[in-house]
Design a protein around this motif. Structure first.
Motif, PDB file in Angstrom:
ATOM      1  N   LYS A   4      21.035  -5.380 -28.953  1.00  0.00           N
ATOM      2  CA  LYS A   4      20.474  -5.671 -30.280  1.00  0.00           C
ATOM      3  C   LYS A   4      19.634  -4.500 -30.794  1.00  0.00           C
ATOM      4  O   LYS A   4      19.674  -4.167 -31.978  1.00  0.00           O
ATOM      5  CB  LYS A   4      19.643  -6.943 -30.227  1.00  0.00           C
ATOM      6  N   ILE A   5      18.867  -3.866 -29.906  1.00  0.00           N
ATOM      7  CA  ILE A   5      18.003  -2.770 -30.354  1.00  0.00           C
ATOM      8  C   ILE A   5      18.839  -1.541 -30.708  1.00  0.00           C
ATOM      9  O   ILE A   5      18.520  -0.806 -31.652  1.00  0.00           O
ATOM     10  CB  ILE A   5      16.914  -2.449 -29.296  1.00  0.00           C
ATOM     11  N   HIS A   6      19.941  -1.321 -29.995  1.00  0.00           N
ATOM     12  CA  HIS A   6      20.851  -0.217 -30.316  1.00  0.00           C
ATOM     13  C   HIS A   6      21.490  -0.460 -31.682  1.00  0.00           C
ATOM     14  O   HIS A   6      21.602   0.457 -32.506  1.00  0.00           O
ATOM     15  CB  HIS A   6      21.924  -0.100 -29.233  1.00  0.00           C
ATOM     16  N   ALA A   7      21.888  -1.714 -31.926  1.00  0.00           N
ATOM     17  CA  ALA A   7      22.494  -2.070 -33.211  1.00  0.00           C
ATOM     18  C   ALA A   7      21.502  -1.897 -34.347  1.00  0.00           C
ATOM     19  O   ALA A   7      21.861  -1.429 -35.442  1.00  0.00           O
ATOM     20  CB  ALA A   7      23.005  -3.504 -33.156  1.00  0.00           C
ATOM     21  N   LEU A   8      20.230  -2.250 -34.098  1.00  0.00           N
ATOM     22  CA  LEU A   8      19.210  -2.080 -35.136  1.00  0.00           C
ATOM     23  C   LEU A   8      19.008  -0.591 -35.445  1.00  0.00           C
ATOM     24  O   LEU A   8      18.898  -0.205 -36.613  1.00  0.00           O
ATOM     25  CB  LEU A   8      17.889  -2.704 -34.682  1.00  0.00           C
ATOM     26  N   ALA A   9      18.977   0.248 -34.413  1.00  0.00           N
ATOM     27  CA  ALA A   9      18.839   1.691 -34.627  1.00  0.00           C
ATOM     28  C   ALA A   9      20.011   2.226 -35.456  1.00  0.00           C
ATOM     29  O   ALA A   9      19.819   3.025 -36.376  1.00  0.00           O
ATOM     30  CB  ALA A   9      18.739   2.424 -33.295  1.00  0.00           C
ATOM     31  N   ASP A  10      21.225   1.782 -35.133  1.00  0.00           N
ATOM     32  CA  ASP A  10      22.402   2.185 -35.913  1.00  0.00           C
ATOM     33  C   ASP A  10      22.252   1.792 -37.374  1.00  0.00           C
ATOM     34  O   ASP A  10      22.579   2.559 -38.291  1.00  0.00           O
ATOM     35  CB  ASP A  10      23.667   1.536 -35.342  1.00  0.00           C
ATOM     36  N   LEU A  26      12.038  -8.510 -31.496  1.00  0.00           N
ATOM     37  CA  LEU A  26      12.923  -7.655 -30.707  1.00  0.00           C
ATOM     38  C   LEU A  26      12.163  -6.486 -30.077  1.00  0.00           C
ATOM     39  O   LEU A  26      12.495  -6.030 -28.981  1.00  0.00           O
ATOM     40  CB  LEU A  26      14.057  -7.128 -31.588  1.00  0.00           C
ATOM     41  N   PHE A  27      11.115  -6.018 -30.758  1.00  0.00           N
ATOM     42  CA  PHE A  27      10.328  -4.899 -30.246  1.00  0.00           C
ATOM     43  C   PHE A  27       9.591  -5.265 -28.954  1.00  0.00           C
ATOM     44  O   PHE A  27       9.218  -4.386 -28.175  1.00  0.00           O
ATOM     45  CB  PHE A  27       9.313  -4.423 -31.278  1.00  0.00           C
ATOM     46  N   PHE A  28       9.343  -6.548 -28.755  1.00  0.00           N
ATOM     47  CA  PHE A  28       8.598  -6.984 -27.576  1.00  0.00           C
ATOM     48  C   PHE A  28       9.502  -7.623 -26.528  1.00  0.00           C
ATOM     49  O   PHE A  28       9.138  -7.692 -25.355  1.00  0.00           O
ATOM     50  CB  PHE A  28       7.488  -7.946 -28.018  1.00  0.00           C
ATOM     51  N   ASP A  29      10.683  -8.052 -26.956  1.00  0.00           N
ATOM     52  CA  ASP A  29      11.652  -8.618 -26.018  1.00  0.00           C
ATOM     53  C   ASP A  29      12.451  -7.533 -25.295  1.00  0.00           C
ATOM     54  O   ASP A  29      12.992  -7.768 -24.210  1.00  0.00           O
ATOM     55  CB  ASP A  29      12.632  -9.544 -26.756  1.00  0.00           C
ATOM     56  N   THR A  30      12.530  -6.348 -25.901  1.00  0.00           N
ATOM     57  CA  THR A  30      13.316  -5.251 -25.340  1.00  0.00           C
ATOM     58  C   THR A  30      12.503  -4.502 -24.285  1.00  0.00           C
ATOM     59  O   THR A  30      11.343  -4.161 -24.522  1.00  0.00           O
ATOM     60  CB  THR A  30      13.736  -4.258 -26.444  1.00  0.00           C
ATOM     61  N   PRO A  31      13.087  -4.237 -23.115  1.00  0.00           N
ATOM     62  CA  PRO A  31      12.377  -3.429 -22.110  1.00  0.00           C
ATOM     63  C   PRO A  31      11.949  -2.087 -22.699  1.00  0.00           C
ATOM     64  O   PRO A  31      12.672  -1.496 -23.514  1.00  0.00           O
ATOM     65  CB  PRO A  31      13.417  -3.247 -21.008  1.00  0.00           C
ATOM     66  N   LEU A  32      10.782  -1.613 -22.296  1.00  0.00           N
ATOM     67  CA  LEU A  32      10.225  -0.395 -22.870  1.00  0.00           C
ATOM     68  C   LEU A  32      11.177   0.793 -22.747  1.00  0.00           C
ATOM     69  O   LEU A  32      11.322   1.577 -23.695  1.00  0.00           O
ATOM     70  CB  LEU A  32       8.887  -0.063 -22.210  1.00  0.00           C
ATOM     71  N   GLU A  33      11.821   0.948 -21.606  1.00  0.00           N
ATOM     72  CA  GLU A  33      12.703   2.094 -21.402  1.00  0.00           C
ATOM     73  C   GLU A  33      13.824   2.130 -22.449  1.00  0.00           C
ATOM     74  O   GLU A  33      14.134   3.179 -23.017  1.00  0.00           O
ATOM     75  CB  GLU A  33      13.306   2.050 -19.999  1.00  0.00           C
ATOM     76  N   THR A 256       4.013   1.370 -28.825  1.00  0.00           N
ATOM     77  CA  THR A 256       3.510   1.537 -30.198  1.00  0.00           C
ATOM     78  C   THR A 256       4.235   2.681 -30.902  1.00  0.00           C
ATOM     79  O   THR A 256       4.658   2.539 -32.058  1.00  0.00           O
ATOM     80  CB  THR A 256       1.993   1.803 -30.189  1.00  0.00           C
ATOM     81  N   ILE A 257       4.385   3.811 -30.227  1.00  0.00           N
ATOM     82  CA  ILE A 257       5.084   4.964 -30.813  1.00  0.00           C
ATOM     83  C   ILE A 257       6.505   4.573 -31.204  1.00  0.00           C
ATOM     84  O   ILE A 257       6.975   4.891 -32.303  1.00  0.00           O
ATOM     85  CB  ILE A 257       5.092   6.143 -29.818  1.00  0.00           C
ATOM     86  N   ALA A 258       7.197   3.871 -30.318  1.00  0.00           N
ATOM     87  CA  ALA A 258       8.577   3.461 -30.597  1.00  0.00           C
ATOM     88  C   ALA A 258       8.642   2.531 -31.806  1.00  0.00           C
ATOM     89  O   ALA A 258       9.497   2.687 -32.685  1.00  0.00           O
ATOM     90  CB  ALA A 258       9.175   2.780 -29.370  1.00  0.00           C
ATOM     91  N   ILE A 259       7.728   1.573 -31.867  1.00  0.00           N
ATOM     92  CA  ILE A 259       7.717   0.633 -32.993  1.00  0.00           C
ATOM     93  C   ILE A 259       7.473   1.364 -34.304  1.00  0.00           C
ATOM     94  O   ILE A 259       8.140   1.100 -35.318  1.00  0.00           O
ATOM     95  CB  ILE A 259       6.647  -0.457 -32.756  1.00  0.00           C
TER      96      ILE A 259
END
Length: 321
Positions: A4-10, A26-33, A256-259
């Motif tokens: 889902k996070i890859h799809a959002l980035a796309d 999704l920002f908190f459900d996704t593993p940090l890595e 935080t930086i990623a978000i």
């Protein structure tokens, strides 16, 4: 299978933008890595291999009338910092020239106080004019809540960018400062933009705010179309109102930086104070969402050196050229 996070980035790379009211779980459900890797993909798409480096000089220190709880320069705090009026022109220009020769992209004069005015503002204008005429480094300014006419004078003197943090969310701001309002800061930013200046605005994390406050800050900056967003991790200073605040973990800072990269994909997400809380002085952040940094020394807490940062970027395959 695409996550889902890859799809959002796309989706974001294709033009979609997150807005207030969207579901950010999704920002908190996704593993940090994984989240950081996707933030890095957005960074590379929008910023390429370039990392913007800026330096600042503390042009006037201490005796500030405002009561911001985090600040060592507030007169209501007793931190033992050096206090002095606006620095001599020669000292500021020598500092700017040294930073230019070291390879920094931009240079800012930062002054304490609610607003720089009177004879000291005239001194600042004369200094900017001299730097404009004798140097090539981009000029930035940070002089508080100033007037439209002062912004016009700054732009005419060669200043291209104005730094004015919103610091945190609208909700949490009164917990941090009561001597001026969040709206005072927003109004100042909008006037600077109307007068043709780019605005550098971000805030401080780790002041006791919630993740919702951080999201609100990121969205507010997107709504203001901010192109340079410094993220400071609080370094508690003895004598301030937040001296006992626990330091953030590297994981919190990196999330935080990623978000902020996802919500402000085209902006320079800029590492500022607190880089030393990250392993290797934040090296990983430069490939996982952060496309800029303050280098040299911070206002009242030690930073990193320009030479070290340039060597780090080279090792990462990045450049500030």
């Amino acid at each position: 299978m695409t996550s889902k996070i890859h799809a959002l980035a796309d989706k974001i790379m294709a033009g979609f933008r997150l807005q207030r009211g969207d579901d950010f779980s999704l920002f908190f459900d996704t593993p940090l890595e994984e989240l950081s890797a996707e933030a890095g993909r957005l960074q590379k798409h929008f910023c390429g291999q370039h990392v913007d480096l800026c330096t600042i000089i503390n042009g006037r220190s201490g005796r500030c009338s405002e009561n911001c709880k985090y600040c060592a320069q507030a007169a209501c705090h007793h931190t033992g910092i050096d206090e002095y009026p606006f620095l001599p022109q020669e000292e500021i220009i020598a500092n700017a020239r040294a930073n230019q020769e070291a390879g920094v992209n931009r240079f800012a004069i930062v002054t304490s106080g609610r607003a720089l005015g009177g004879a000291e503002f005239d001194q600042a204008i004369a200094t900017y004019e001299k730097m404009r005429d004798t140097l090539t480094i981009d000029l930035c300014a940070s002089h508080g809540i100033i007037s439209r006419e002062q912004f016009r004078r700054l732009r005419a003197a060669g200043v291209t960018s104005y730094h004015h943090n919103i610091e945190t969310s609208r909700r949490y701001f009164p917990q941090i400062c009561t001597s001026h309002t969040y709206e005072d800061r927003i109004k100042t930013i909008k006037i600077a933009q109307e007068e043709g200046l780019c605005v550098c605005s971000g805030g401080i994390i780790g002041m006791g705010e919630t993740w919702e406050d951080r999201l609100d800050m990121a969205i507010s900056l997107a709504e203001l179309h901010i192109t340079s967003i410094p993220i400071n991790a609080l370094m508690p200073i003895k004598g301030t109102g937040l001296e006992n605040q626990p330091r953030l973990t590297p994981e919190e800072i990196m999330r935080t930086i990623a978000i902020f990269r996802f919500i402000n994909p085209e902006a320079n997400i800029r590492l500022a104070a607190g880089r030393k809380l990250l392993p290797e002085n934040g090296a990983a952040a430069f490939t996982q969402g952060a496309s800029a940094s303050i280098t040299g020394n911070m206002l009242t807490t030690s930073g990193t050196t320009i030479k070290e940062d340039l060597a780090m970027l080279d090792k990462l395959g990045l450049s500030n050229a």
